[in-house]
Design a protein around this motif. Structure first.
Motif, PDB file in Angstrom:
ATOM      1  N   CYS A 179       0.839  -1.192   0.000  1.00  0.00           N
ATOM      2  CA  CYS A 179       0.000   0.000   0.000  1.00  0.00           C
ATOM      3  C   CYS A 179       0.874   1.242   0.000  1.00  0.00           C
ATOM      4  O   CYS A 179       1.920   1.280   0.682  1.00  0.00           O
ATOM      5  CB  CYS A 179      -0.911   0.010   1.234  1.00  0.00           C
ATOM      6  SG  CYS A 179      -2.081  -1.373   1.269  1.00  0.00           S
ATOM      7  N   LEU A 180       0.449   2.246  -0.760  1.00  0.00           N
ATOM      8  CA  LEU A 180       1.228   3.475  -0.933  1.00  0.00           C
ATOM      9  C   LEU A 180       0.571   4.616  -0.181  1.00  0.00           C
ATOM     10  O   LEU A 180      -0.656   4.730  -0.110  1.00  0.00           O
ATOM     11  CB  LEU A 180       1.355   3.823  -2.414  1.00  0.00           C
ATOM     12  CG  LEU A 180       1.912   2.727  -3.325  1.00  0.00           C
ATOM     13  CD1 LEU A 180       2.045   3.255  -4.744  1.00  0.00           C
ATOM     14  CD2 LEU A 180       3.239   2.209  -2.814  1.00  0.00           C
ATOM     15  N   GLU A 181       1.411   5.468   0.362  1.00  0.00           N
ATOM     16  CA  GLU A 181       0.908   6.623   1.109  1.00  0.00           C
ATOM     17  C   GLU A 181       0.217   7.607   0.183  1.00  0.00           C
ATOM     18  O   GLU A 181      -0.786   8.231   0.556  1.00  0.00           O
ATOM     19  CB  GLU A 181       2.074   7.303   1.837  1.00  0.00           C
ATOM     20  CG  GLU A 181       1.661   8.475   2.704  1.00  0.00           C
ATOM     21  CD  GLU A 181       2.851   9.120   3.385  1.00  0.00           C
ATOM     22  OE1 GLU A 181       2.715   9.532   4.554  1.00  0.00           O
ATOM     23  OE2 GLU A 181       3.926   9.214   2.747  1.00  0.00           O
ATOM     24  N   PRO A 195       1.746   0.609   6.043  1.00  0.00           N
ATOM     25  CA  PRO A 195       0.923  -0.568   6.338  1.00  0.00           C
ATOM     26  C   PRO A 195      -0.493  -0.409   5.768  1.00  0.00           C
ATOM     27  O   PRO A 195      -1.079   0.675   5.807  1.00  0.00           O
ATOM     28  CB  PRO A 195       0.914  -0.626   7.865  1.00  0.00           C
ATOM     29  CG  PRO A 195       2.145   0.115   8.282  1.00  0.00           C
ATOM     30  CD  PRO A 195       2.328   1.197   7.259  1.00  0.00           C
ATOM     31  N   CYS A 196      -1.012  -1.498   5.227  1.00  0.00           N
ATOM     32  CA  CYS A 196      -2.325  -1.419   4.585  1.00  0.00           C
ATOM     33  C   CYS A 196      -3.467  -1.292   5.589  1.00  0.00           C
ATOM     34  O   CYS A 196      -4.599  -0.934   5.197  1.00  0.00           O
ATOM     35  CB  CYS A 196      -2.550  -2.664   3.719  1.00  0.00           C
ATOM     36  SG  CYS A 196      -1.419  -2.740   2.294  1.00  0.00           S
ATOM     37  N   ASP A 197      -3.233  -1.570   6.880  1.00  0.00           N
ATOM     38  CA  ASP A 197      -4.305  -1.414   7.854  1.00  0.00           C
ATOM     39  C   ASP A 197      -4.466   0.017   8.318  1.00  0.00           C
ATOM     40  O   ASP A 197      -5.352   0.322   9.142  1.00  0.00           O
ATOM     41  CB  ASP A 197      -4.057  -2.321   9.066  1.00  0.00           C
ATOM     42  CG  ASP A 197      -2.687  -2.048   9.693  1.00  0.00           C
ATOM     43  OD1 ASP A 197      -1.959  -1.172   9.179  1.00  0.00           O
ATOM     44  OD2 ASP A 197      -2.345  -2.723  10.679  1.00  0.00           O
ATOM     45  N   GLY A 198      -3.660   0.928   7.779  1.00  0.00           N
ATOM     46  CA  GLY A 198      -3.796   2.338   8.086  1.00  0.00           C
ATOM     47  C   GLY A 198      -4.208   3.113   6.847  1.00  0.00           C
ATOM     48  O   GLY A 198      -4.465   2.552   5.773  1.00  0.00           O
ATOM     49  N   PRO A 199      -4.251   4.436   6.955  1.00  0.00           N
ATOM     50  CA  PRO A 199      -4.613   5.260   5.797  1.00  0.00           C
ATOM     51  C   PRO A 199      -3.596   5.090   4.664  1.00  0.00           C
ATOM     52  O   PRO A 199      -2.394   5.113   4.891  1.00  0.00           O
ATOM     53  CB  PRO A 199      -4.609   6.683   6.345  1.00  0.00           C
ATOM     54  CG  PRO A 199      -4.760   6.519   7.826  1.00  0.00           C
ATOM     55  CD  PRO A 199      -4.059   5.236   8.174  1.00  0.00           C
ATOM     56  N   HIS A 200      -4.108   4.929   3.463  1.00  0.00           N
ATOM     57  CA  HIS A 200      -3.242   4.822   2.286  1.00  0.00           C
ATOM     58  C   HIS A 200      -4.043   5.267   1.064  1.00  0.00           C
ATOM     59  O   HIS A 200      -5.262   5.296   1.081  1.00  0.00           O
ATOM     60  CB  HIS A 200      -2.738   3.393   2.105  1.00  0.00           C
ATOM     61  CG  HIS A 200      -3.820   2.367   2.028  1.00  0.00           C
ATOM     62  ND1 HIS A 200      -4.424   1.808   3.131  1.00  0.00           N
ATOM     63  CD2 HIS A 200      -4.418   1.791   0.942  1.00  0.00           C
ATOM     64  CE1 HIS A 200      -5.348   0.947   2.764  1.00  0.00           C
ATOM     65  NE2 HIS A 200      -5.361   0.913   1.422  1.00  0.00           N
ATOM     66  N   ALA A 201      -3.323   5.615  -0.001  1.00  0.00           N
ATOM     67  CA  ALA A 201      -3.968   6.160  -1.200  1.00  0.00           C
ATOM     68  C   ALA A 201      -4.157   5.126  -2.280  1.00  0.00           C
ATOM     69  O   ALA A 201      -5.076   5.243  -3.101  1.00  0.00           O
ATOM     70  CB  ALA A 201      -3.149   7.331  -1.751  1.00  0.00           C
ATOM     71  N   ALA A 202      -3.299   4.096  -2.377  1.00  0.00           N
ATOM     72  CA  ALA A 202      -3.413   3.109  -3.451  1.00  0.00           C
ATOM     73  C   ALA A 202      -2.821   1.795  -2.982  1.00  0.00           C
ATOM     74  O   ALA A 202      -2.011   1.756  -2.041  1.00  0.00           O
ATOM     75  CB  ALA A 202      -2.703   3.601  -4.709  1.00  0.00           C
ATOM     76  N   THR A 203      -3.256   0.726  -3.670  1.00  0.00           N
ATOM     77  CA  THR A 203      -2.777  -0.612  -3.356  1.00  0.00           C
ATOM     78  C   THR A 203      -2.298  -1.277  -4.634  1.00  0.00           C
ATOM     79  O   THR A 203      -2.932  -1.149  -5.694  1.00  0.00           O
ATOM     80  CB  THR A 203      -3.883  -1.456  -2.723  1.00  0.00           C
ATOM     81  OG1 THR A 203      -4.384  -0.782  -1.565  1.00  0.00           O
ATOM     82  CG2 THR A 203      -3.369  -2.826  -2.332  1.00  0.00           C
ATOM     83  N   VAL A 204      -1.159  -1.988  -4.549  1.00  0.00           N
ATOM     84  CA  VAL A 204      -0.642  -2.719  -5.707  1.00  0.00           C
ATOM     85  C   VAL A 204      -1.470  -3.991  -5.855  1.00  0.00           C
ATOM     86  O   VAL A 204      -1.496  -4.845  -4.960  1.00  0.00           O
ATOM     87  CB  VAL A 204       0.846  -3.059  -5.515  1.00  0.00           C
ATOM     88  CG1 VAL A 204       1.366  -3.839  -6.726  1.00  0.00           C
ATOM     89  CG2 VAL A 204       1.675  -1.799  -5.311  1.00  0.00           C
ATOM     90  N   VAL A 205      -2.166  -4.131  -7.008  1.00  0.00           N
ATOM     91  CA  VAL A 205      -3.018  -5.290  -7.244  1.00  0.00           C
ATOM     92  C   VAL A 205      -2.420  -6.253  -8.261  1.00  0.00           C
ATOM     93  O   VAL A 205      -2.889  -7.394  -8.358  1.00  0.00           O
ATOM     94  CB  VAL A 205      -4.430  -4.845  -7.698  1.00  0.00           C
ATOM     95  CG1 VAL A 205      -5.126  -4.066  -6.590  1.00  0.00           C
ATOM     96  CG2 VAL A 205      -4.352  -4.001  -8.979  1.00  0.00           C
ATOM     97  N   ALA A 206      -1.372  -5.818  -9.006  1.00  0.00           N
ATOM     98  CA  ALA A 206      -0.754  -6.714  -9.980  1.00  0.00           C
ATOM     99  C   ALA A 206       0.605  -6.169 -10.383  1.00  0.00           C
ATOM    100  O   ALA A 206       0.817  -4.945 -10.447  1.00  0.00           O
ATOM    101  CB  ALA A 206      -1.642  -6.881 -11.208  1.00  0.00           C
ATOM    102  N   CYS A 258       0.073  -2.290 -11.371  1.00  0.00           N
ATOM    103  CA  CYS A 258      -1.332  -1.886 -11.413  1.00  0.00           C
ATOM    104  C   CYS A 258      -1.724  -1.437 -10.016  1.00  0.00           C
ATOM    105  O   CYS A 258      -1.681  -2.223  -9.058  1.00  0.00           O
ATOM    106  CB  CYS A 258      -2.221  -3.057 -11.865  1.00  0.00           C
ATOM    107  SG  CYS A 258      -1.859  -3.625 -13.542  1.00  0.00           S
ATOM    108  N   LEU A 259      -2.074  -0.169  -9.893  1.00  0.00           N
ATOM    109  CA  LEU A 259      -2.430   0.426  -8.599  1.00  0.00           C
ATOM    110  C   LEU A 259      -3.917   0.702  -8.563  1.00  0.00           C
ATOM    111  O   LEU A 259      -4.468   1.351  -9.475  1.00  0.00           O
ATOM    112  CB  LEU A 259      -1.644   1.723  -8.373  1.00  0.00           C
ATOM    113  CG  LEU A 259      -0.124   1.648  -8.493  1.00  0.00           C
ATOM    114  CD1 LEU A 259       0.494   3.009  -8.255  1.00  0.00           C
ATOM    115  CD2 LEU A 259       0.442   0.638  -7.506  1.00  0.00           C
ATOM    116  N   ALA A 260      -4.560   0.207  -7.556  1.00  0.00           N
ATOM    117  CA  ALA A 260      -5.996   0.440  -7.370  1.00  0.00           C
ATOM    118  C   ALA A 260      -6.182   1.517  -6.301  1.00  0.00           C
ATOM    119  O   ALA A 260      -5.559   1.453  -5.216  1.00  0.00           O
ATOM    120  CB  ALA A 260      -6.700  -0.843  -6.959  1.00  0.00           C
TER     121      ALA A 260
END
Length: 266
Positions: A179-181, A195-206, A258-260
């Protein structure tokens, strides 16, 4: 009986019937006639120069240079010995290729010392400065960013594991689930992973692998990554494709991301 007749007396000099001597000497006999071989030979007349070959305004005379006296060589001064070479010039030029900043500084010192002491080596010292400055600029800006060895040295290719707090990482280190800030915008080399359990702007899905050994171009790389992202994107999410640049490709980056976008409030 026959009577003896006395011989006729020789005529006295000067009397009629006898030749007179050429030179009369009152005290002795007449001198002998001069030898014709001892008489001076008349000089030959000068050669006649045609009118067409005469130099106008110059008299026909010959000029002979003075003779060369080998003894004059002993009075000539010996050739001057060449000036010594500045001792720092050669080390500066060598270090300019190995340790560019050190070689450039040493070249400046060598050039100043050579000029003050009137020694040889000024050109070599200036060359050390030019090489040192060129290497100092070209290597960090051109060679190192496109070098696979440099990328490995800084850890750009090491996969990033789980994070417990904000962590700076290269984009090529990301894997599924990171997860990206903030969402990257434009050309980026490093991103902040949280960490993905906190605030984040995007997630790497692929992570999309790219094939080939030559750079296919920005448009082709973007087309391949976006096609894969549309297939793997979760439903109801906005997916952004992150692709390597030409410099990243030369450095060994052969993958797209790929960022979601994360849902609001997560």
């Amino acid at each position: 009986m026959s009577a003896s007749v006395p011989p006729p007396a020789e005529p006295e000099p000067g009397s009629e019937g006898s030749p007179a001597p050429l030179f009369a000497s009152p005290d002795g006999p007449a001198p002998a006639a001069p030898d014709p071989w001892s008489l001076p030979v008349p000089a030959a007349p000068p050669p006649v120069v045609p009118e067409s070959e005469r130099l106008v305004g110059y008299a026909p005379q010959t000029h002979l240079a003075d003779g060369w006296d080998p003894r004059a060589l002993g009075t000539l001064a010996p050739p001057a010995a060449p000036a010594p070479r500045e001792r720092l010039a050669v080390p500066a030029f060598v270090l300019a290729w190995v340790l560019a900043p050190v070689g450039a500084v040493l070249g400046v010192v060598a050039a100043v010392r050579a000029r003050r002491a009137r020694r040889r080596g000024v050109g070599l010292a200036v060359a050390a400065v030019v090489v040192g400055l060129t290497v100092s600029v070209v290597v960090p800006t051109v060679v190192l960013p496109s070098s696979e060895a440099w990328a490995r040295a800084v850890g750009a290719t090491a996969p990033l594991g789980d994070v417990t707090g904000p962590t700076s990482a290269y984009a090529r280190q990301l894997r599924d689930g990171h997860c990206l800030e903030s969402l990257p915008d434009g050309n980026v080399r490093r991103v902040t992973v949280v960490p993905c359990d906190g605030p984040h702007a995007a997630t790497v899905v692929a992570v999309v692998p790219l094939r080939g050994s030559t750079w296919p171009g920005d448009a082709e790389v973007l087309r391949v990554v976006e096609t894969r992202c549309r297939v793997t994107a979760p439903s109801g999410t906005d997916v952004v494709a992150l692709t390597p640049t030409a410099a990243g490709w030369r450095a060994g980056d052969r993958s797209g991301l790929c960022l979601a976008r994360a849902a609001t409030g997560t």
